[in-house]
Scaffold this motif. Structure first.
Motif, PDB file in Angstrom:
ATOM      1  N   PRO A 151      11.733  11.567   3.775  1.00 16.68           N
ATOM      2  CA  PRO A 151      10.585  11.714   3.034  1.00 16.68           C
ATOM      3  C   PRO A 151      11.098  11.375   1.472  1.00 16.68           C
ATOM      4  N   SER A 152       9.985  10.885   0.655  1.00 19.17           N
ATOM      5  CA  SER A 152      10.080  10.911  -0.706  1.00 19.17           C
ATOM      6  C   SER A 152       9.082  11.547  -1.380  1.00 19.17           C
ATOM      7  N   ILE A 153       9.287  12.370  -2.427  1.00 18.48           N
ATOM      8  CA  ILE A 153       8.603  13.078  -2.975  1.00 18.48           C
ATOM      9  C   ILE A 153       8.599  12.695  -4.815  1.00 18.48           C
ATOM     10  N   GLY A 154       7.317  12.239  -5.394  1.00 17.27           N
ATOM     11  CA  GLY A 154       7.215  12.114  -6.582  1.00 17.27           C
ATOM     12  C   GLY A 154       6.351  12.773  -7.542  1.00 17.27           C
ATOM     13  N   TYR A 155       6.410  13.036  -8.787  1.00 17.66           N
ATOM     14  CA  TYR A 155       5.367  13.789  -9.335  1.00 17.66           C
ATOM     15  C   TYR A 155       4.751  12.508 -10.112  1.00 17.66           C
ATOM     16  N   VAL A 156       3.381  12.635 -10.070  1.00  9.28           N
ATOM     17  CA  VAL A 156       2.350  11.588 -10.429  1.00  9.28           C
ATOM     18  C   VAL A 156       1.564  11.971 -11.315  1.00  9.28           C
ATOM     19  N   LEU A 159       1.358   4.394  -6.307  1.00  8.44           N
ATOM     20  CA  LEU A 159       1.403   5.387  -7.349  1.00  8.44           C
ATOM     21  C   LEU A 159       2.583   5.102  -8.226  1.00  8.44           C
ATOM     22  N   GLN A 160       2.282   5.437  -9.515  1.00  8.88           N
ATOM     23  CA  GLN A 160       3.357   5.456 -10.282  1.00  8.88           C
ATOM     24  C   GLN A 160       3.816   6.744 -10.523  1.00  8.88           C
ATOM     25  N   THR A 161       5.266   7.262 -10.554  1.00  6.62           N
ATOM     26  CA  THR A 161       5.601   8.425 -10.701  1.00  6.62           C
ATOM     27  C   THR A 161       6.281   8.700 -12.103  1.00  6.62           C
ATOM     28  N   THR A 186       1.420  17.569 -10.101  1.00  5.42           N
ATOM     29  CA  THR A 186       1.009  17.115  -9.091  1.00  5.42           C
ATOM     30  C   THR A 186       1.807  16.205  -8.389  1.00  5.42           C
ATOM     31  N   ILE A 187       2.177  16.177  -7.018  1.00  7.54           N
ATOM     32  CA  ILE A 187       3.098  15.597  -6.353  1.00  7.54           C
ATOM     33  C   ILE A 187       2.272  14.648  -5.254  1.00  7.54           C
ATOM     34  N   SER A 188       3.136  13.410  -4.965  1.00  5.07           N
ATOM     35  CA  SER A 188       2.726  12.745  -3.759  1.00  5.07           C
ATOM     36  C   SER A 188       3.872  12.616  -2.973  1.00  5.07           C
ATOM     37  N   ILE A 189       3.741  12.540  -1.702  1.00  7.22           N
ATOM     38  CA  ILE A 189       4.475  12.337  -0.552  1.00  7.22           C
ATOM     39  C   ILE A 189       4.655  11.168   0.317  1.00  7.22           C
ATOM     40  N   ARG A 226       0.926  -1.075  -0.065  1.00 10.54           N
ATOM     41  CA  ARG A 226      -0.134  -0.062  -0.098  1.00 10.54           C
ATOM     42  C   ARG A 226       0.781   1.333   0.086  1.00 10.54           C
ATOM     43  N   ASN A 227       0.208   2.269  -0.599  1.00  7.70           N
ATOM     44  CA  ASN A 227       0.918   3.568  -0.607  1.00  7.70           C
ATOM     45  C   ASN A 227       2.344   3.731  -0.927  1.00  7.70           C
ATOM     46  N   ASN A 228       2.677   3.018  -1.918  1.00 14.22           N
ATOM     47  CA  ASN A 228       4.094   2.991  -2.278  1.00 14.22           C
ATOM     48  C   ASN A 228       4.316   3.719  -3.731  1.00 14.22           C
ATOM     49  N   LEU A 229       5.381   4.515  -4.018  1.00  9.64           N
ATOM     50  CA  LEU A 229       5.650   5.008  -5.068  1.00  9.64           C
ATOM     51  C   LEU A 229       6.648   4.176  -5.830  1.00  9.64           C
ATOM     52  N   TYR A 230       6.527   4.449  -7.417  1.00 13.58           N
ATOM     53  CA  TYR A 230       7.190   3.495  -8.266  1.00 13.58           C
ATOM     54  C   TYR A 230       7.290   3.916  -9.358  1.00 13.58           C
ATOM     55  N   PHE A 231       8.709   3.827  -9.868  1.00 16.78           N
ATOM     56  CA  PHE A 231       9.091   4.261 -11.352  1.00 16.78           C
ATOM     57  C   PHE A 231       9.751   2.961 -11.956  1.00 16.78           C
ATOM     58  N   GLU A 232       9.133   2.118 -12.802  1.00 15.09           N
ATOM     59  CA  GLU A 232       9.856   0.860 -13.130  1.00 15.09           C
ATOM     60  C   GLU A 232       9.731   0.754 -14.435  1.00 15.09           C
ATOM     61  N   PRO A 233      10.647   1.080 -15.358  1.00 16.98           N
ATOM     62  CA  PRO A 233      10.697   0.790 -16.830  1.00 16.98           C
ATOM     63  C   PRO A 233      10.667  -0.443 -17.215  1.00 16.98           C
ATOM     64  N   HIS A 234      11.277  -1.359 -16.335  1.00 13.35           N
ATOM     65  CA  HIS A 234      11.426  -2.629 -16.673  1.00 13.35           C
ATOM     66  C   HIS A 234      10.641  -3.873 -16.396  1.00 13.35           C
ATOM     67  N   GLY A 235       9.630  -3.370 -15.826  1.00 14.13           N
ATOM     68  CA  GLY A 235       8.515  -4.352 -15.483  1.00 14.13           C
ATOM     69  C   GLY A 235       7.395  -3.871 -14.610  1.00 14.13           C
ATOM     70  N   ARG A 236       6.463  -4.807 -14.189  1.00 17.20           N
ATOM     71  CA  ARG A 236       5.115  -4.166 -13.630  1.00 17.20           C
ATOM     72  C   ARG A 236       5.822  -4.005 -12.292  1.00 17.20           C
ATOM     73  N   PHE A 237       4.689  -3.228 -11.674  1.00 15.85           N
ATOM     74  CA  PHE A 237       5.222  -3.022 -10.097  1.00 15.85           C
ATOM     75  C   PHE A 237       5.003  -4.318  -9.297  1.00 15.85           C
ATOM     76  N   PHE A 238       4.009  -5.074  -9.393  1.00 12.99           N
ATOM     77  CA  PHE A 238       4.136  -6.346  -8.643  1.00 12.99           C
ATOM     78  C   PHE A 238       3.349  -7.478  -9.482  1.00 12.99           C
ATOM     79  N   SER A 239       3.750  -8.500  -9.217  1.00 14.05           N
ATOM     80  CA  SER A 239       3.227  -9.668  -9.992  1.00 14.05           C
ATOM     81  C   SER A 239       3.546 -11.122  -9.289  1.00 14.05           C
ATOM     82  N   GLY A 240       2.989 -12.166  -9.803  1.00 14.02           N
ATOM     83  CA  GLY A 240       3.432 -13.643  -9.127  1.00 14.02           C
ATOM     84  C   GLY A 240       2.095 -14.447  -9.304  1.00 14.02           C
ATOM     85  N   ARG A 241       2.563 -15.632  -9.180  1.00 15.71           N
ATOM     86  CA  ARG A 241       1.345 -16.624  -9.063  1.00 15.71           C
ATOM     87  C   ARG A 241       0.287 -16.387  -8.163  1.00 15.71           C
ATOM     88  N   ARG A 242       0.592 -16.008  -7.045  1.00 11.05           N
ATOM     89  CA  ARG A 242      -0.587 -15.811  -5.729  1.00 11.05           C
ATOM     90  C   ARG A 242      -0.400 -14.514  -5.266  1.00 11.05           C
TER      91      ARG A 242
END
Length: 665
Positions: free
Chosen positions: A656-661, A486-488, A571-574, A460-476
């Motif tokens: 703290p971490s700040i990202g444009y979303v 949120l993607q930044t 627009t930013i998220s913190i 929950r409530n994580n910020l991510y910038f992942e050009p190499h794949g999905r944020f999360f995945s897996g069999r279960r």
């Protein structure tokens, strides 16, 4: 003075205390620059700032002060330097210390209040083998005295070499040492139950290697006969600092081996593991054994380039370097304010990770940087590997960046396994899975299917910038709730990773409140004291921590702040977690986040206004998450920490971490 984070005037940190640390920093910088250059050449957009405050910034120097003998125990001084007047047959005093470790090793057991003190500037090629039980009020001390560099214990890189062996130690304080070129630097070996009260601090551990999975170069994996020396002390993996349990020691789920441990301000490099707690047995009532080590705090670790398997002889014997921080058989653990960079840098068929956890319960990682696990052609190549039987594990406000594999990996591949009550909250993920791509870049779950555990918890409530794949995945992975992630548009600005000795660098400034309540830039950067921006002693902002000055009444003076500057509108998220870091009982600070736009100061956290208190000690802290904040170019976000109205205040950990979303939660 303790262990220092020493920023340079350019990019990153340097150690002012010794050539070996500077060499390590240069290796880190070269590796980082090469990796970022390679990423740019492949069309990968690197972050706007060096993603690697961690690697170049956190080289640790130990400049500790002299230890003084106490009247309630015996002091044993050891000094082998020219002019020390030492004698192994002497009275072990300041005037005539012992020369070698031999007399100390003959003492059957040290007593409460005793001190074993090694001279600064001294160097030994011997094993220091000790035992004894102190008390809560009179711990036994192993430390340093005098002036100069910390005492060194450097061995011959033989499989049977140890620097320090403590057997069944209870209530010990160990500090201010350099240990290296051994199988284990400091081995805390337990053959009995119910030990307590270990404090280890200000340690530089390097080049401790040779044993992997109980095998060695002399006893290669292919021969299926484990090294007899490793077997005698149940050493599974070489480590800079290792806590382990005798193979014959058994215990029930209601019992424990060691409680109340603090490991702080440790630099580890070129080890197999740098810091390890290793208890891998079920209890005799068939529980998973997470109760061996209890109530453990790890903070201020800087672990880098642990690649002890890189030698030809090591590889020929089938040995590897699986991880750097190993947490097995533990409950009630906190890891905070730490950096792990370029860990597990050799090919290992069983997989690599910066951190491995297994048989653990109630573990929290808060405000850490886990960066740059290298591509070696191994499985996993992940930041944190959830390997076996975890419950109530929280990842809060950490940075996972530029790892070859996924930032976090949850493995449900062992019969009888479980991964329950996981909580990944408010973290920042950036540019992971840049070489190994199992299907997700930030969080990957592997499961063998029917009959194996199904993970449970929240992402929950994580910020991510992942050009190499999905944020999360897996069999279960679908069994874990996903909320508010949120993607930044680019890698978020993570405050500790971007900390700098230059005001305004990486979009961050460092302010304090003047006596007339005006916010101004801190006037002094102290590279030789606490490695922080200072207004006055005790009022500072460093990479991970913030400490206001003492104040009275309304406390509208003596505050401190780190300030993020918006480079363009949007627009930013913190995200962040503010948690007490000092530990002084009875003191507290307050915190707030304000948006400053022109002359307007707009409170944005907490949303009801005011400044909530952060009590000390205060776990798990306060989440400082804010979404949908509109900023114009030049606007600032001010993260403020204030005193509590008394003449004393405390420090907090807050990065703290700040990202444009582009999307809203």
């Amino acid at each position: 003075m303790g262990v220092l984070l020493l920023p340079s005037l350019s990019d990153g940190f340097v150690c002012l205390g010794g050539g070996s640390a500077i060499s390590a920093e240069q290796r880190l910088k070269t590796s980082v620059n090469n990796r970022l250059a390679a990423g740019s050449a492949n069309g990968i957009s690197p972050p706007r700032r060096s993603l690697l405050f961690a690697m170049s910034c956190c080289v640790l120097c130990v400049l500790g002060s002299s230890a003084a003998a106490r009247a309630d125990g015996t002091a044993y001084y050891i000094n082998n330097q020219a002019g020390s007047n030492c004698s192994d047959g002497g009275p072990h005093t300041l005037a005539q210390p012992w020369c070698s470790f031999a007399p100390a090793n003959k003492i059957r057991s040290f007593l409460p209040g005793d001190q074993i003190l090694l001279a600064r500037g001294g160097s030994w090629n011997q094993e220091l083998s000790l035992t004894g039980r102190g008390s809560a009020t009179e711990p036994i001390t192993l430390g340093a005295y005098g002036s100069g560099g910390n005492p060194k214990i450097l061995r011959n890189q033989q499989i049977s070499d140890l620097c320090v062996l403590l057997t069944d130690a209870s209530y010990w304080k160990i500090s201010d040492l350099e240990v290296g070129r051994a199988s284990v630097g400091i081995l805390m070996h337990y053959t009995q139950l119910f030990n307590n009260g270990i404090s280890i601090s200000n340690i530089y551990a390097h080049d401790n290697k040779g044993i992997w999975g109980g095998y060695s170069t002399e006893y290669a994996v292919r021969h299926h006969v484990r090294d007899p020396f490793a077997t005698s002390l149940n050493i599974n993996l070489s480590s800079g600092i290792l806590f382990n349990v005798a193979s014959y020691l058994t215990y029930w789920n209601s019992q424990y081996v060691l409680r109340d441990v603090t490991v702080s301000n440790v630099r580890g490099t070129n080890n197999l593991d740098s810091v390890a707690f290793d208890a891998e047995a079920d209890t005799i009532d068939n529980q998973d054994g997470h109760n061996a080590f209890q109530n453990v705090t790890l903070k201020g670790l800087f672990l880098s380039s642990d690649n002890a398997g890189s030698s030809k002889a090591y590889e020929a014997a089938g040995l590897g370097c699986s991880d750097s921080l190993r947490l097995l058989g533990m409950t009630n653990v906190t890891v905070m304010n730490s950096v792990m960079f370029e860990e597990a840098g050799c090919r290992t068929g069983s997989g690599t990770a910066a951190v491995i956890v297994g048989r653990v319960s109630h573990v929290t990682f808060v405000n850490n940087i886990i960066f740059g696990v290298p591509s070696t052609g191994s499985p996993d190549e992940t930041g944190i590997d959830f390997e076996w039987s975890e419950d109530h594990v929280a990842l809060q406000s950490n940075l996972f960046a530029a790892n070859a594999g996924p930032g976090v990996e949850i493995l449900n591949i062992h019969p009888g396994d479980h991964s329950i009550e996981l909580d990944f909250d408010g973290n920042t993920f950036a540019q992971n899975a840049n070489a190994y791509r199992p299907g997700a870049a930030s969080v990957w779950e592997e499961n063998k299917g029917r009959g194996f555990a199904t993970p449970a918890g929240k992402i929950r409530n994580n910020l991510y910038f992942e050009p190499h794949g999905r944020f999360f995945s897996g069999r279960r992975i679908g069994s874990i709730a996903s909320v508010g992630n949120l993607q930044t548009t680019l890698t978020a600005n993570y405050a500790a990773e971007q900390f700098s000795a230059t005001q305004g660098k990486n979009q961050w400034r460092y302010l304090y409140q003047t006596p007339d309540s005006i916010w101004a830039e801190m006037p002094h950067y102290s590279a030789t004291d606490i490695g922080a921006w200072e207004a006055k002693p005790g009022q500072y902002v460093s990479a991970f921590t913030m400490a206001p000055g003492g104040c009275t009444a309304g406390c509208e003076v003596s505050g401190v702040a780190r300030v993020w500057v918006a480079v363009h509108p949007g627009t930013i998220s913190i995200r962040g977690l503010v948690v007490a870091a000092g530990g002084e009982s009875g003191t507290s600070v307050s915190a707030a986040i304000n948006l400053v736009s022109g002359r307007n100061v707009i409170p944005i956290w907490p949303n009801q206004g005011g400044r909530p208190l952060i009590e000390s000690p205060n776990q798990p802290g306060l989440a400082t998450d804010v979404d949908n904040v509109q900023v114009a170019a030049g606007d600032t976000i001010r993260f403020e920490v204030h005193g509590n109205g008394s003449s004393a205040s405390d420090a907090v950990s807050w990065t703290p971490s700040i990202g444009y979303v582009t999307n809203k939660p």
